[in-house]
Design an enzyme around this catalytic site. Structure first.
Site, mmCIF file in Angstrom:
data_model
loop_
_atom_site.group_PDB
_atom_site.id
_atom_site.type_symbol
_atom_site.label_atom_id
_atom_site.label_comp_id
_atom_site.label_asym_id
_atom_site.label_seq_id
_atom_site.Cartn_x
_atom_site.Cartn_y
_atom_site.Cartn_z
ATOM 1 N N HIS A 261 -4.512 7.800 29.163
ATOM 2 C CA HIS A 261 -4.092 7.389 30.500
ATOM 3 C C HIS A 261 -5.169 7.792 31.505
ATOM 4 C CE1 HIS A 261 -1.940 6.407 33.937
ATOM 5 N NE2 HIS A 261 -0.853 7.143 33.812
ATOM 6 N N PHE B 47 2.975 8.255 39.911
ATOM 7 C CA PHE B 47 3.796 9.349 40.432
ATOM 8 C C PHE B 47 3.982 9.133 41.929
ATOM 9 C CE2 PHE B 47 2.659 12.907 37.167
ATOM 10 C CZ PHE B 47 3.506 12.323 36.248
ATOM 11 N N CYS C 181 -1.351 6.651 39.543
ATOM 12 C CA CYS C 181 -1.750 5.823 38.407
ATOM 13 C C CYS C 181 -1.698 4.337 38.735
ATOM 14 C CB CYS C 181 -0.871 6.184 37.230
ATOM 15 S SG CYS C 181 -0.870 7.979 37.018
ATOM 16 N N LYS D 184 -2.957 2.041 26.402
ATOM 17 C CA LYS D 184 -3.061 3.502 26.547
ATOM 18 C C LYS D 184 -2.903 4.212 25.215
ATOM 19 C CE LYS D 184 -1.561 3.979 31.368
ATOM 20 N NZ LYS D 184 -1.003 2.642 31.722
ATOM 21 N N GLU E 120 10.615 0.907 31.470
ATOM 22 C CA GLU E 120 9.778 -0.294 31.590
ATOM 23 C C GLU E 120 10.261 -1.399 30.637
ATOM 24 O OE1 GLU E 120 5.575 0.332 30.984
ATOM 25 O OE2 GLU E 120 5.047 -1.581 31.932
ATOM 26 N N HIS F 243 2.488 -0.544 31.489
ATOM 27 C CA HIS F 243 2.073 0.795 31.887
ATOM 28 C C HIS F 243 2.201 1.723 30.676
ATOM 29 C CE1 HIS F 243 0.984 3.953 34.535
ATOM 30 N NE2 HIS F 243 2.110 4.615 34.370
#
Lengths: 417, 78
Positions: free
Chosen positions: A342, A403, A165, A337, A316, A305
């Site tokens: 996403h 990831f 991502c 998002k 975050e 994110h």
């Protein structure tokens, strides 16, 4: 050696909220959700039956049938947004030196549908290999950059970055570096993804990463809300034309913003879970600030994110408080998002576009679907819940984490001179 | 025109995205119909699937025109 300045001179977008940059921005500022029941396959047996798909997409509007058949959807998306950005930046100008125009793209997965279909065909046969000759060149993630270069004759550096991502943000940072080192004049950067397939939804479901709020897809992506239960898979693409400042000025290009810094880091912790204290997220924002040479207090907006997962959002937010101190409470923070879902490897591209346009329009798009506060988040943080907010955004940061523990962050600044 | 010839022409029109009028017996896949080497491989595979035949590589090399494809398949199709 003195590093060159890098500016944004063209944009393109094809997203769950709209199929051009202006439609996308309208969706963002109006707090529209792009989520709906899945149409790309029969999802009735899947735990998650909705996604943020691109709407009203007809490949024949953009390609002839023969051309479209040789590209996976993620490459079609790439070529379409690159075309919008190339025209926006007026790179279709024969006087430009195409040896010094690169294409550095991001995709987390590549041609997942192509891969799935070819393997299913083989498995359903008698063992005789009848793979289509276009199987490999449709599936490989880097083919998106290849197609863009072939279409326009851009013969500079050409590749695709893969960091889940974070992919598109890595592509932006690589582009930024090549330009500021003086190796190229222009890079068509961005990212694309099209993973709304049986394998995509099934795979992320198995990871327990996706929201399963099937009775209300439009409210499923709810970053920083107490009731969040996972991310919503999205698809689409965005392109960002990055250009050396003097080169852009000399040809009278329209300048949206300046890219002033990029940061990278790794969590070195777990393949899918974020570091609980957001160590990698802290480092990446600090690295981006250091690279840009600005003080934390100069940042107005962070497009986070913020995927709407139980753990990721918490780490975050903690990292933002750690890096920005008291200024964290002056920031506008939002996760777009909540609207787009996403887009995996394309997330950094569409979110960079959102950040750049927030500077251009002086508006911060919201984090929609907030109903219930979660006491894991400091109430002094302004997540721009539910409504866009007016703000003269001079500096915007965009974070993406992938990831594998890959973290990336870029910082855009309003160009005054 | 034979049924096989009709099917061969339909496959070529579909895969190469060309007009019906261009698909003449003399038309070469690569020189006249815009096929590249991968398109040609795909065409041969489609012929194999449609007509349930296996075309060995050394014979596939000799199928370069519409007419050659039709006569090969008229001879070998099951």
């Amino acid at each position: 050696m003195e590093l060159k300045r890098v500016v944004v001179t063209g944009l393109g977008a094809l997203t769950p909220l709209g199929n051009t940059v202006s439609e996308y921005w309208n969706g963002l500022v109006n707090g529209v959700s792009g989520a709906a029941p899945i149409t790309r396959f029969d999802a009735s047996k899947f735990k998650t039956q909705f996604a943020c798909e691109v709407k009203g997409y007809d490949p024949e509007q953009y390609f002839d049938r023969k051309e479209a058949r040789k590209m996976d959807l993620f490459t079609q998306f790439a070529v379409i947004v690159a075309d919008e950005a190339v025209k926006d930046a007026r790179l279709d100008d024969e006087s430009l030196n195409k040896e010094r125009i690169g294409v550095i793209w991001g995709s987390g997965i590549g041609g997942l549908r192509t891969f799935q279909e070819e393997c299913v065909n083989f498995a359903n046969g008698d063992g005789t290999p009848r793979f289509n000759p276009f199987f490999i060149p449709k599936m490989i993630a880097d083919i998106s950059a290849g197609h863009i270069s072939i279409k326009y004759g851009f013969r500079g550096p050409n590749f695709v970055t893969v960091s889940a991502c974070a992919s598109a943000t890595n592509a932006l940072i690589d582009s930024f570096n090549y330009i500021r080192l003086g190796m190229v004049d222009v890079v068509v950067s961005g990212g694309s993804e099209a993973a709304v397939t049986e394998a995509g939804i099934g795979g992320f479901n198995a990871l327990k990463a996706l929201s399963e709020r099937n009775d209300s897809p439009a409210t499923a992506s709810r970053p920083f809300d107490k009731e969040r239960d996972g991310f919503v898979l999205g698809e689409g693409a965005a392109a960002i034309v990055l250009e050396e400042y003097e080169h852009a000025k000399a040809r009278g290009a329209k300048i949206y913003a300046e890219l002033i810094g990029g940061g990278m880091s790794a969590d070195a912790y777990h393949i899918t879970a974020p570091h609980p204290e957001g160590l990698g997220a802290r480092n990446v924002m600090a690295n981006a600030l250091k690279d840009s040479g600005i003080r934390p207090e100069e940042v107005d907006y962070i497009n986070v994110h913020g995927t709407s997962t139980p753990l990721g959002d918490v780490s975050e937010a903690k990292a933002i408080e750690y890096v920005f101190g008291d200024h964290a409470y002056n920031l506008n923070i939002s996760s777009t998002k909540s609207m787009t879902g996403h887009l995996l490897g394309a997330a950094g591209a569409i979110e960079a576009v959102a950040s750049i346009l927030s500077i251009q329009h002086g508006v911060v798009p919201p984090t929609i679907n907030h109903t219930t506060d979660d006491d894991q988040f400091n109430p002094k943080l302004n997540f721009t819940f539910n409504q866009a907010q007016q703000r003269d955004v001079k500096v915007a940061m965009s974070n993406t984490f992938g990831f594998g523990g890959h973290n990336t962050s870029v910082i855009f600044k309003k160009v005054t001179e | 025109m034979s049924e096989i010839a009709e099917k061969v022409r339909a496959i070529i029109i579909d895969k190469l995205g060309v007009e019906e009028s261009e698909v003449t017996p003399e038309a070469s896949f690569t020189n006249d119909l815009g096929a590249d080497s991968l398109d040609t491989v795909e065409l041969i595979m489609e012929f194999e699937k449609e007509f349930n035949v296996s075309i060995p590589d050394d014979q596939a090399e000799n199928i370069a025109t519409v007419g050659q494809a039709i006569s090969y398949l008229e001879e070998h199709a099951k």
